[in-house]
Design a protein around this motif. Structure first.
Motif, PDB file in Angstrom:
ATOM      1  N   GLY A 269       0.768  -1.184  -0.068  1.00 40.66           N
ATOM      2  CA  GLY A 269       0.071   0.018  -0.094  1.00 40.66           C
ATOM      3  C   GLY A 269       0.815   1.354   0.119  1.00 40.66           C
ATOM      4  N   SER A 270       1.867   1.106  -0.499  1.00 41.14           N
ATOM      5  CA  SER A 270       2.953   2.319  -0.507  1.00 41.14           C
ATOM      6  C   SER A 270       2.840   3.121  -1.731  1.00 41.14           C
ATOM      7  CB  SER A 270       4.371   1.988  -0.272  1.00 41.14           C
ATOM      8  OG  SER A 270       4.913   3.209  -0.388  1.00 41.14           O
ATOM      9  N   ARG A 271       2.052   4.471  -1.994  1.00 50.16           N
ATOM     10  CA  ARG A 271       1.980   5.068  -3.216  1.00 50.16           C
ATOM     11  C   ARG A 271       3.350   5.591  -3.718  1.00 50.16           C
ATOM     12  NH1 ARG A 271       1.159  10.146  -5.451  1.00 50.16           N
ATOM     13  NH2 ARG A 271      -0.692  10.061  -6.973  1.00 50.16           N
ATOM     14  N   SER A 290      -0.555  -8.211  -5.334  1.00 52.49           N
ATOM     15  CA  SER A 290      -1.080  -7.720  -3.734  1.00 52.49           C
ATOM     16  C   SER A 290      -0.179  -8.328  -2.587  1.00 52.49           C
ATOM     17  CB  SER A 290      -2.523  -7.870  -3.793  1.00 52.49           C
ATOM     18  OG  SER A 290      -2.729  -9.331  -3.426  1.00 52.49           O
ATOM     19  N   ASP A 291       0.354  -9.577  -2.973  1.00 49.48           N
ATOM     20  CA  ASP A 291       0.779 -10.456  -1.831  1.00 49.48           C
ATOM     21  C   ASP A 291      -0.099 -10.862  -0.785  1.00 49.48           C
ATOM     22  OD1 ASP A 291       2.912 -11.733  -0.864  1.00 49.48           O
ATOM     23  OD2 ASP A 291       3.896 -10.286   0.471  1.00 49.48           O
ATOM     24  N   SER A 292      -1.605 -10.832  -1.221  1.00 52.97           N
ATOM     25  CA  SER A 292      -2.451 -11.532  -0.383  1.00 52.97           C
ATOM     26  C   SER A 292      -2.435 -12.622  -0.067  1.00 52.97           C
ATOM     27  CB  SER A 292      -3.913 -11.389  -1.275  1.00 52.97           C
ATOM     28  OG  SER A 292      -4.906 -11.892  -0.460  1.00 52.97           O
ATOM     29  N   PRO A 293      -2.770 -13.164   1.235  1.00 50.56           N
ATOM     30  CA  PRO A 293      -3.379 -12.738   2.289  1.00 50.56           C
ATOM     31  C   PRO A 293      -2.789 -12.089   3.529  1.00 50.56           C
ATOM     32  CG  PRO A 293      -3.490 -15.122   2.627  1.00 50.56           C
ATOM     33  CD  PRO A 293      -2.628 -14.688   1.505  1.00 50.56           C
ATOM     34  N   PHE A 294      -1.659 -11.404   3.386  1.00 47.86           N
ATOM     35  CA  PHE A 294      -0.842 -11.123   4.555  1.00 47.86           C
ATOM     36  C   PHE A 294      -0.966  -9.627   4.965  1.00 47.86           C
ATOM     37  CE2 PHE A 294       1.570 -14.746   2.412  1.00 47.86           C
ATOM     38  CZ  PHE A 294       1.530 -15.654   3.481  1.00 47.86           C
ATOM     39  N   TYR A 302      -4.620  -5.622   1.327  1.00 52.57           N
ATOM     40  CA  TYR A 302      -3.538  -5.176   0.211  1.00 52.57           C
ATOM     41  C   TYR A 302      -3.874  -5.049  -1.328  1.00 52.57           C
ATOM     42  CZ  TYR A 302       0.097  -5.728   3.949  1.00 52.57           C
ATOM     43  OH  TYR A 302       0.940  -5.168   4.996  1.00 52.57           O
ATOM     44  N   ILE A 303      -4.913  -6.055  -1.584  1.00 55.43           N
ATOM     45  CA  ILE A 303      -5.684  -6.020  -2.696  1.00 55.43           C
ATOM     46  C   ILE A 303      -6.435  -4.476  -2.782  1.00 55.43           C
ATOM     47  CG2 ILE A 303      -7.287  -7.089  -4.198  1.00 55.43           C
ATOM     48  CD1 ILE A 303      -7.063  -9.562  -2.656  1.00 55.43           C
ATOM     49  N   ARG A 304      -7.166  -4.356  -1.998  1.00 60.69           N
ATOM     50  CA  ARG A 304      -7.892  -2.895  -2.055  1.00 60.69           C
ATOM     51  C   ARG A 304      -6.758  -1.749  -2.242  1.00 60.69           C
ATOM     52  NH1 ARG A 304      -9.873  -3.078   2.605  1.00 60.69           N
ATOM     53  NH2 ARG A 304     -11.489  -4.603   2.171  1.00 60.69           N
ATOM     54  N   SER A 305      -5.841  -1.585  -1.160  1.00 60.75           N
ATOM     55  CA  SER A 305      -4.896  -0.506  -1.239  1.00 60.75           C
ATOM     56  C   SER A 305      -4.159  -0.532  -2.587  1.00 60.75           C
ATOM     57  CB  SER A 305      -4.070  -0.456   0.049  1.00 60.75           C
ATOM     58  OG  SER A 305      -3.153  -1.812  -0.080  1.00 60.75           O
ATOM     59  N   ASN A 311      -5.367   2.793  -9.581  1.00 53.69           N
ATOM     60  CA  ASN A 311      -6.221   3.688 -10.194  1.00 53.69           C
ATOM     61  C   ASN A 311      -6.313   5.282  -9.718  1.00 53.69           C
ATOM     62  OD1 ASN A 311      -7.816   1.535 -11.617  1.00 53.69           O
ATOM     63  ND2 ASN A 311      -8.556   0.724  -9.540  1.00 53.69           N
ATOM     64  N   GLY A 312      -5.461   5.427  -8.848  1.00 54.86           N
ATOM     65  CA  GLY A 312      -5.216   7.049  -8.529  1.00 54.86           C
ATOM     66  C   GLY A 312      -4.022   7.626  -9.061  1.00 54.86           C
ATOM     67  N   LEU A 313      -3.386   6.909 -10.069  1.00 49.98           N
ATOM     68  CA  LEU A 313      -2.073   7.492 -10.486  1.00 49.98           C
ATOM     69  C   LEU A 313      -2.343   8.497 -11.749  1.00 49.98           C
ATOM     70  CD1 LEU A 313       0.497   4.744  -9.983  1.00 49.98           C
ATOM     71  CD2 LEU A 313       0.322   6.754  -8.617  1.00 49.98           C
ATOM     72  N   ASP A 314      -3.451   8.281 -12.295  1.00 48.93           N
ATOM     73  CA  ASP A 314      -4.022   9.068 -13.395  1.00 48.93           C
ATOM     74  C   ASP A 314      -3.054   8.559 -14.618  1.00 48.93           C
ATOM     75  OD1 ASP A 314      -5.370  10.957 -14.856  1.00 48.93           O
ATOM     76  OD2 ASP A 314      -4.018  12.418 -14.531  1.00 48.93           O
ATOM     77  N   LEU A 315      -2.777   7.416 -14.862  1.00 52.57           N
ATOM     78  CA  LEU A 315      -2.014   6.696 -15.883  1.00 52.57           C
ATOM     79  C   LEU A 315      -3.035   6.617 -17.178  1.00 52.57           C
ATOM     80  CD1 LEU A 315      -0.344   3.743 -14.028  1.00 52.57           C
ATOM     81  CD2 LEU A 315       0.848   5.686 -14.874  1.00 52.57           C
ATOM     82  N   PRO A 316      -2.433   6.723 -18.426  1.00 55.19           N
ATOM     83  CA  PRO A 316      -3.166   6.557 -19.537  1.00 55.19           C
ATOM     84  C   PRO A 316      -3.900   5.127 -19.333  1.00 55.19           C
ATOM     85  CG  PRO A 316      -1.198   7.541 -20.176  1.00 55.19           C
ATOM     86  CD  PRO A 316      -0.961   6.998 -18.690  1.00 55.19           C
ATOM     87  N   GLN A 317      -4.927   5.009 -19.893  1.00 52.90           N
ATOM     88  CA  GLN A 317      -5.612   3.793 -19.912  1.00 52.90           C
ATOM     89  C   GLN A 317      -4.880   2.492 -20.695  1.00 52.90           C
ATOM     90  OE1 GLN A 317      -8.619   3.083 -18.444  1.00 52.90           O
ATOM     91  NE2 GLN A 317      -9.340   1.077 -19.342  1.00 52.90           N
ATOM     92  N   GLN A 318      -4.106   2.798 -21.600  1.00 55.60           N
ATOM     93  CA  GLN A 318      -3.262   1.620 -22.071  1.00 55.60           C
ATOM     94  C   GLN A 318      -2.433   1.319 -21.045  1.00 55.60           C
ATOM     95  OE1 GLN A 318      -2.558   3.860 -25.577  1.00 55.60           O
ATOM     96  NE2 GLN A 318      -0.540   4.352 -25.282  1.00 55.60           N
TER      97      GLN A 318
END
Length: 335
Positions: A269-271, A290-294, A302-305, A311-318
């Motif tokens: 979860g580190s941006r 994600s390294d789930s389920p730790f 970790y999946i969610r984060s 999805n918050g990095l504003d990357l181009p869709q491709q």
């Protein structure tokens, strides 16, 4: 968007039962795992995965490394049981499990044969190998057949760190304290293993070998200056041996080899770490994981984060599509 989570862990039923039998006999290999139902209880795992839309996983075994279990015949048995169980899960639950990484008894002379069996007969998408084999570096000649087998089948090797508190942080002490061996020791382990593959020349000997370094390449992206211009001066800091032939033997700069590794987004979860790793490797060599389920929630955290960060990095869709699933399809041969 489709999501293929390429590095997370699960124990199929038969190997879990075998490991619990060994744990009861005093092997001490199940303490942490017993408290994380999503790593061995299939119903819990599938329910947890249902929280995420268009989401599948590439599964691999959790700790310990199989070669840590002795005698070697027992580690071979665990590898067979584990790989068979993984293949069965992928076949039975394709909407949840997109593929699997085979595990090997790396201390066995039959490790490469088990890799071939997993590729040829079970459809394994790659191998999970730990960063040392009971303390031995991966560039020893005994382990070369495993790398050769992966290259022959064009399947990647995923490096997973392995280090315990028996490796002290100070010469005056007998063990590592405060779980420093994990927090800082595991990234060092991965980085050291990468360096041994580079400077030993294995990546020149096997130019089509593909290796993914867990946790976004560990220390390497942040230490680009040391890996780049720092290692361009290899030998300048060493007085007891001549290291200049090492650079002469390599076909490229050390930094160029490190850039050729693949990496995953499992950074808890580190941006900041995600941005650093993406800047170093580029979107073509980073895969969602994600390294789930730790995580503290024992599964979805970790999946969610990680998804939130991507999805918050504003990357181009491709570019986002490459990271989230297309790179996994290409590297692991997933449809």
């Amino acid at each position: 968007m489709r999501y293929i989570d390429v590095f997370n862990h699960f124990f199929p039923e038969k190997i879990w039962e075998k490991m619990m039998e060994l744990d009861d006999l005093g092997y001490g290999i199940g303490k942490r795992m017993r408290g994380i139902p999503a790593i061995y209880d299939l119903d819990v795992r599938l329910k947890m995965m249902d929280e995420f839309e268009n989401y599948t996983q590439v599964i691999s075994l959790g700790m310990p490394p199989l070669e840590a279990v002795e005698p070697v015949e027992l580690s071979e048995e665990l590898a067979r049981i584990g790989n068979d169980g993984m293949a069965e899960l992928v076949e039975k639950y394709p909407d949840y499990f997109a593929g699997f990484l085979a595990s090997l008894p790396m201390s066995s002379k039959n490790a490469a044969a088990e890799a071939e069996r997993a590729f040829r007969d079970l459809g394994a998408n790659g191998l999970q190998i730990h960063t040392n084999v009971n303390g031995r570096p991966l560039d020893e000649e005994d382990f070369l057949p495993v790398f050769e087998m992966a290259a022959r089948y064009n399947r990647p090797i995923f490096l997973h760190p392995s280090r315990g508190n028996e490796m002290p942080d100070y010469r005056s002490e007998s063990k590592s304290k405060y779980e420093i061996w994990w927090t800082f020791g595991w990234p060092y382990e991965t980085s050291a293993a990468m360096a041994r593959l580079v400077f030993s020349g294995i990546l020149d000997r096997l130019p089509n070998l593909k290796v993914l370094a867990h946790h976004l390449g560990a220390m390497v992206p942040f230490f680009e200056g040391r890996v780049g211009p720092g290692w361009d001066q290899l030998g300048k800091r060493t007085s007891d041996e001549d290291l200049t032939p090492v650079l002469q033997r390599l076909k490229r700069r050390p930094l160029d080899y490190f850039k050729d590794f693949y990496a995953d987004t499992a950074v808890f979860g580190s941006r900041a770490a995600t941005i650093c790793g993406l800047e170093f490797y580029g979107v073509d060599r980073v895969l969602f994981a994600s390294d789930s389920p730790f995580d503290p929630e024992k599964g979805p955290g970790y999946i969610r984060s990680t998804l939130s960060i991507l999805n918050g990095l504003d990357l181009p869709q491709q570019d986002l599509e490459k990271i989230c699933y297309k790179n996994a399809q290409e590297l692991l041969g997933i449809q």
